[in-house]
Write a protein that holds these residues in place. Structure first.
Motif: not given
Length: 405
Positions: A35, A39-40, A74
């Motif tokens: 992360a 970023n997401a 993730e």
């Protein structure tokens, strides 16, 4: 001069495939960045591009990407959904290794993918109650067995009751179900009727519990109920389950026999008849339907439980056995293994624990029966188990075969 047009994907040269392999690896590496580096939103966009490429990728390429992504904490949702619905050996990499998969991911995979995927999910570490119920809803024996074997899986009581019901036809599930910590005596007692001899022994050793604590806390309540004339049916039924005395004094006073032993002796001499079976049931403090279920059981262990719970001796057990024309010896003169097992069952049980089992059977097989429940049993309405109480559910399952279901 302008660049030549790209060749169609199907006939692309080897060099084009090399570029594809390299790009797949690089994009998978980008998705795998921590992360602090991405970023997401960037991860999600990269994942979308990777999904489009994987749609036309080879099996081996998809497998490499899945192996690269499996350890991640993730994974973009679209990418996870695609890989979870892929071939079992590809989806299995995520199912077995990816701790970041949510219950929603696993439930969707179970619903949309194949049997092999559900088996893999059932064996996954830490399966939740929600995922377990989804897996059980398919009624697939292989999946259920894998789930029961998974000691880290968590099962709700609704799920356990569903498996108990299914074990009536899928007998191989009994041995695995008996190892589950979620199984309660109510489920074990009803499963007893269709369990194997070894499983029956396990049930009696593990679930034949004492009522000593209940008897201590309710000791003075018996006097209160007697003062009220035993008018309250709720407390009366509960106290009948708790009390130490098993035999029915009122039935003994009205019986043409001097007591339970005399009735058993008469059955041993004359053979068991319907009237004698009914009389023995009444004298034993159980309803005729419970007595009939016990006397008709092919395994014979319930007969030992009845004798131990009512204080009958070994000779009385033998008389009952003979009254049913059950063999004691084999043609070669050795002891019949079923009769031997019945005697062992009698010896291994304490009176109080035998009474607990017998009274639960009587409670569920008789006291819970209502006209509506009888209709449900005859009609095979087992899908509506949640609408009934614990003893009603037990009666529905235990008596289903007797009503031809």
């Amino acid at each position: 001069m302008s660049e030549p047009a790209a060749m169609p994907e199907e006939v692309a040269p080897v060099a084009g495939h090399r570029a594809r392999h390299a790009l797949l690896k690089r994009l998978a590496d980008v998705v795998s960045l921590p992360a602090s580096r991405i970023n997401a939103f960037e991860r999600s966009v990269t994942g979308d591009l990777l999904v489009e490429m994987l749609r036309l990728a080879s099996h081996e390429d998809r497998r490499r990407v899945a192996a690269r992504l499996a350890p991640l904490t993730e994974i973009p949702n679209a990418l996870a959904r695609m890989l979870l619905r892929d071939e079992p050996d590809i989806a299995g990499l995520l199912i077995e290794q990816c701790a970041s998969l949510s219950d929603a991911d696993l439930v969707a995979c179970a619903r949309d993918a194949a049997l092999e995927h559900r088996v893999l999910i059932a064996a996954r570490r830490g399966v939740s109650e929600v995922v377990a119920e989804t897996l059980l809803s398919f009624g697939e024996s292989e999946v259920i067995e894998a789930l029961l074997r998974n000691t880290s899986a968590r099962l709700s009581q609704v799920a356990v009751e569903g498996v108990v019901s299914l074990s009536r036809t899928e007998r191989n599930l009994c041995v695995h179900l008996l190892k589950r910590p979620e199984l309660r005596p109510s489920g074990a007692y009803v499963m007893f009727w269709w369990s194997s001899p070894d499983d029956r022994r396990t049930i009696l050793q593990r679930f034949a519990v004492s009522r000593e604590v209940m008897q201590e806390v309710a000791e003075d309540v018996f006097a209160m109920a007697a003062e009220e004339g035993w008018q309250d049916p709720v407390s009366r039924k509960a106290l009948q389950f708790i009390e130490r005395r098993q035999r029915n004094r009122a039935a003994i006073a009205k019986s043409p026999y001097g007591g339970l032993e005399e009735a058993v002796a008469a059955a041993g001499l004359k053979g068991m008849s319907r009237d004698l079976a009914t009389e023995i049931a009444h004298l034993s403090g159980v309803k005729p339907i419970t007595g009939a279920k016990i006397l008709g059981d092919p395994g014979g262990e319930p007969l030992a439980i009845l004798c131990k719970a009512t204080g009958l001796g070994r000779g009385d057990l033998q008389a009952l056995w003979r009254s049913l024309r059950r063999p004691e010896l084999l043609p070669d003169g050795s002891v019949d293994p079923i009769w031997e097992r019945v005697q062992i069952t009698y010896e291994m049980l304490a009176v109080d624990r035998a009474q607990t089992v017998l009274r639960y059977w009587n409670w569920s097989l008789s006291s819970a029966l209502t006209p509506a429940l009888l209709r449900a049993i005859r009609d095979g309405e087992e899908d509506a188990l949640d609408d009934y109480s614990a003893p009603e559910r037990a009666a529905m399952l235990a008596l289903a075969e007797n009503f031809g279901r």
